[in-house]
Design a protein around this motif. Structure first.
Motif, mmCIF file in Angstrom:
data_model
loop_
_atom_site.group_PDB
_atom_site.id
_atom_site.type_symbol
_atom_site.label_atom_id
_atom_site.label_comp_id
_atom_site.label_asym_id
_atom_site.label_seq_id
_atom_site.Cartn_x
_atom_site.Cartn_y
_atom_site.Cartn_z
ATOM 1 N N GLY A 84 0.785 -1.226 0.000
ATOM 2 C CA GLY A 84 0.000 0.000 0.000
ATOM 3 C C GLY A 84 0.809 1.264 0.000
ATOM 4 N N ARG A 85 2.135 1.172 0.038
ATOM 5 C CA ARG A 85 2.978 2.354 0.051
ATOM 6 C C ARG A 85 3.438 2.658 -1.366
ATOM 7 N N PHE A 86 3.628 3.947 -1.626
ATOM 8 C CA PHE A 86 4.083 4.339 -2.944
ATOM 9 C C PHE A 86 5.597 4.314 -3.046
ATOM 10 N N ALA A 87 6.280 4.444 -1.957
ATOM 11 C CA ALA A 87 7.743 4.502 -1.980
ATOM 12 C C ALA A 87 8.324 3.193 -1.479
ATOM 13 N N GLY A 88 9.487 2.844 -2.015
ATOM 14 C CA GLY A 88 10.161 1.637 -1.584
ATOM 15 C C GLY A 88 11.404 1.892 -0.776
ATOM 16 N N THR A 89 11.862 3.155 -0.703
ATOM 17 C CA THR A 89 13.061 3.517 0.055
ATOM 18 C C THR A 89 12.667 4.286 1.307
ATOM 19 N N TRP A 90 13.572 4.315 2.262
ATOM 20 C CA TRP A 90 13.248 5.017 3.497
ATOM 21 C C TRP A 90 13.141 6.523 3.280
ATOM 22 N N TRP A 91 13.939 7.064 2.337
ATOM 23 C CA TRP A 91 13.852 8.506 2.107
ATOM 24 C C TRP A 91 12.602 8.864 1.301
ATOM 25 N N GLY A 92 12.165 7.968 0.398
ATOM 26 C CA GLY A 92 10.916 8.213 -0.302
ATOM 27 C C GLY A 92 9.733 8.206 0.650
ATOM 28 N N ASN A 93 9.732 7.271 1.594
ATOM 29 C CA ASN A 93 8.656 7.232 2.578
ATOM 30 C C ASN A 93 8.720 8.419 3.534
ATOM 31 N N ALA A 94 9.932 8.915 3.832
ATOM 32 C CA ALA A 94 10.051 10.107 4.680
ATOM 33 C C ALA A 94 9.421 11.319 3.993
ATOM 34 N N TRP A 95 9.538 11.386 2.669
ATOM 35 C CA TRP A 95 8.915 12.472 1.908
ATOM 36 C C TRP A 95 7.387 12.403 2.064
ATOM 37 N N VAL A 96 6.815 11.207 1.911
ATOM 38 C CA VAL A 96 5.374 11.049 2.055
ATOM 39 C C VAL A 96 4.946 11.340 3.495
ATOM 40 N N ASP A 97 5.720 10.842 4.459
ATOM 41 C CA ASP A 97 5.367 11.054 5.873
ATOM 42 C C ASP A 97 5.288 12.536 6.206
ATOM 43 N N ALA A 98 6.172 13.352 5.609
ATOM 44 C CA ALA A 98 6.199 14.775 5.928
ATOM 45 C C ALA A 98 4.889 15.447 5.577
ATOM 46 N N LEU A 99 4.250 15.021 4.483
ATOM 47 C CA LEU A 99 2.962 15.606 4.123
ATOM 48 C C LEU A 99 1.826 14.954 4.899
ATOM 49 N N GLU A 100 1.858 13.639 5.056
ATOM 50 C CA GLU A 100 0.772 12.951 5.755
ATOM 51 C C GLU A 100 0.675 13.383 7.216
ATOM 52 N N ASP A 101 1.830 13.664 7.841
ATOM 53 C CA ASP A 101 1.819 14.009 9.260
ATOM 54 C C ASP A 101 1.191 15.368 9.533
ATOM 55 N N THR A 102 1.053 16.228 8.504
ATOM 56 C CA THR A 102 0.429 17.537 8.710
ATOM 57 C C THR A 102 -0.888 17.662 7.957
ATOM 58 N N ALA A 103 -1.332 16.599 7.298
ATOM 59 C CA ALA A 103 -2.591 16.644 6.551
ATOM 60 C C ALA A 103 -3.760 16.810 7.519
ATOM 61 N N LEU A 104 -4.700 17.653 7.134
ATOM 62 C CA LEU A 104 -5.849 17.924 7.992
ATOM 63 C C LEU A 104 -7.031 17.007 7.698
ATOM 64 N N ASP A 105 -7.005 16.314 6.567
ATOM 65 C CA ASP A 105 -8.147 15.478 6.192
ATOM 66 C C ASP A 105 -7.651 14.163 5.597
#
Length: 427
Positions: free
Chosen positions: A32-53
């Protein structure tokens, strides 16, 4: 019209600070993840962690999975693409982030060139964890600013979320795209690394290696002429000088059958630092800590900004090992970073201070027009602010949501309660 001589015969010029990637085929990882590397997932986490919805994130993930994101253009501080939505005309969507300053790039270059394995990993399109953590290279929650021409004012809208997910796939394939987002093109960065590495190699080659005292093997192994007389042995050579700083651990590549590379790097770095401290001082300050104190210290020393996926995993594992919650550990880490062992003691142990500084604190705060504080043991509280007197004589600031007993360490300790409260309020 005759072209200028400088332009005659030249083809298209390569722009190292602008890269455009064709639309990516629909795809989503099995987990279910779009990224396969730890830095790619860190990029996604940065937006998901501040998403309001979360619902908008889910729709953005679905858009990305169905290939609704057109070609992506990356320039310093900006990622732009057209994203197809429910209307015939696609929306212009972008994600902005801060570029690194000169000091940040200097720290990055120093970190990479100090370790040949780090440089080799980068050239192989891999980002060691230690390099990714330096200077805020990876985005933290709040670093990514989405914008879109659609009428949705969500943060982010589903189009910006789709762009973020697809950008993570680009980062998977080429981490130099992350460096471009932060302000440096690949060729520019490689040239700087080459110069820095050459200068470091030249300096190391010119430095004279210390002469090592030796003992000839024949002096030890040749049988004595008279076995009845003990043979005197030459004195042992002097110990090698203690290095000026602890050694650095090797890079640990991720392996599904091996321990977590972040944990290995953390433990190896910790062992080197403790060994160096023992060699130089003859003491090990860590030996007296309890398992809980040591876990808090380890988590507080973990590099990085924000609770990335790797940090959350570290907190979860440490907390589980000591029958605590990740929230308990996060609060304790905040206290440790505020004041070390003394700060952790202030967090966890209320006590009754003797008359003197504690009794004078309330009048001093009132005299400077701060609100009235309620005393309890070593604590002075309002509905959302708190000062705690530590056994070391310093005042520690705490904050909570109004009328909730959910206190978190904030600010810098101070011997003056007014100073500690001013630091807590940012004044």
């Amino acid at each position: 019209m005759t072209p200028r001589p400088s332009a005659r015969g030249l083809g298209p010029r390569h722009d190292d600070r602008r890269r455009t990637f064709p639309p990516l085929a629909p795809r989503e990882a099995p987990d279910g993840r779009f990224a396969g590397t730890w830095w790619g997932n860190a990029w996604v986490d940065a937006l998901e962690d501040t998403a309001l919805d979360p619902a908008r994130l889910a729709r953005g993930r679905a858009y990305a999975g169905r290939g609704h994101v057109d070609a992506i253009t990356v320039t310093p501080g900006r990622v732009v693409a057209y994203v197809h939505g429910s209307r015939p005309r696609p929306y212009r969507t972008e994600i902005r982030l801060r570029s690194l300053g000169e000091d940040g790039w200097e720290d990055f270059l120093d970190e990479v060139t100090a370790r040949p394995d780090h440089l080799a990993a980068l050239l192989d399109k891999d980002v060691p964890h230690a390099v990714g953590a330096v200077t805020g290279l990876l985005p933290a929650p709040g670093d990514l600013i989405p914008d879109c021409s659609c009428p949705d004012d969500g943060f982010p809208c589903k189009h910006a979320a789709a762009l973020c997910y697809q950008s993570a796939r680009i980062l998977d394939e080429d981490p130099f795209v992350l460096f471009l987002m932060r302000g440096r093109g690949e060729q520019e960065l490689l040239a700087a690394l080459t110069r820095r590495n050459a200068a470091r190699s030249a300096a190391e080659a010119s430095a004279a290696a210390p002469a090592l005292a030796t003992v000839p093997a024949r002096a030890v192994l040749t049988p004595p002429a008279d076995d009845s007389v003990p043979r005197p042995l030459p004195p042992l050579p002097e110990p090698l000088p203690v290095p000026t700083r602890p050694g650095r651990p090797p890079a640990f590549p991720p392996d599904p059958d091996a321990p977590d590379p972040v944990a290995l790097d953390l433990l190896a770095t910790e062992a080197a630092a403790r060994a160096h401290a023992f060699l130089t001082t003859g003491q090990d300050a860590v030996a007296s800590l309890s398992p809980w104190q040591d876990a808090v210290r380890l988590a507080a020393a973990h590099p990085g900004s924000g609770l990335t996926a790797s940090t959350r995993a570290l907190y979860r594992d440490l907390a589980d090992a000591l029958d605590r919650t990740p929230t308990d550990l996060a609060r304790a880490v905040a206290a440790w970073r505020q004041g070390g062992p003394a700060g952790l003691d202030v967090l966890e142990t209320p006590w009754d201070p003797p008359a003197g500084p504690f009794d004078r604190a309330r009048p001093a705060l009132l005299a400077t027009d701060f609100p009235a504080f309620r005393p309890w043991r070593n604590r002075l509280s309002t509905r959302s602010l708190q000062l705690r007197l530590g056994r070391d004589g310093l005042w520690y600031g705490y904050e909570s949501d109004t009328d909730r007993e959910d206190w978190w360490p904030r600010g810098t300790p101070d011997a003056d309660p007014v100073g500690a409260l001013s630091a807590l309020l940012g004044g």
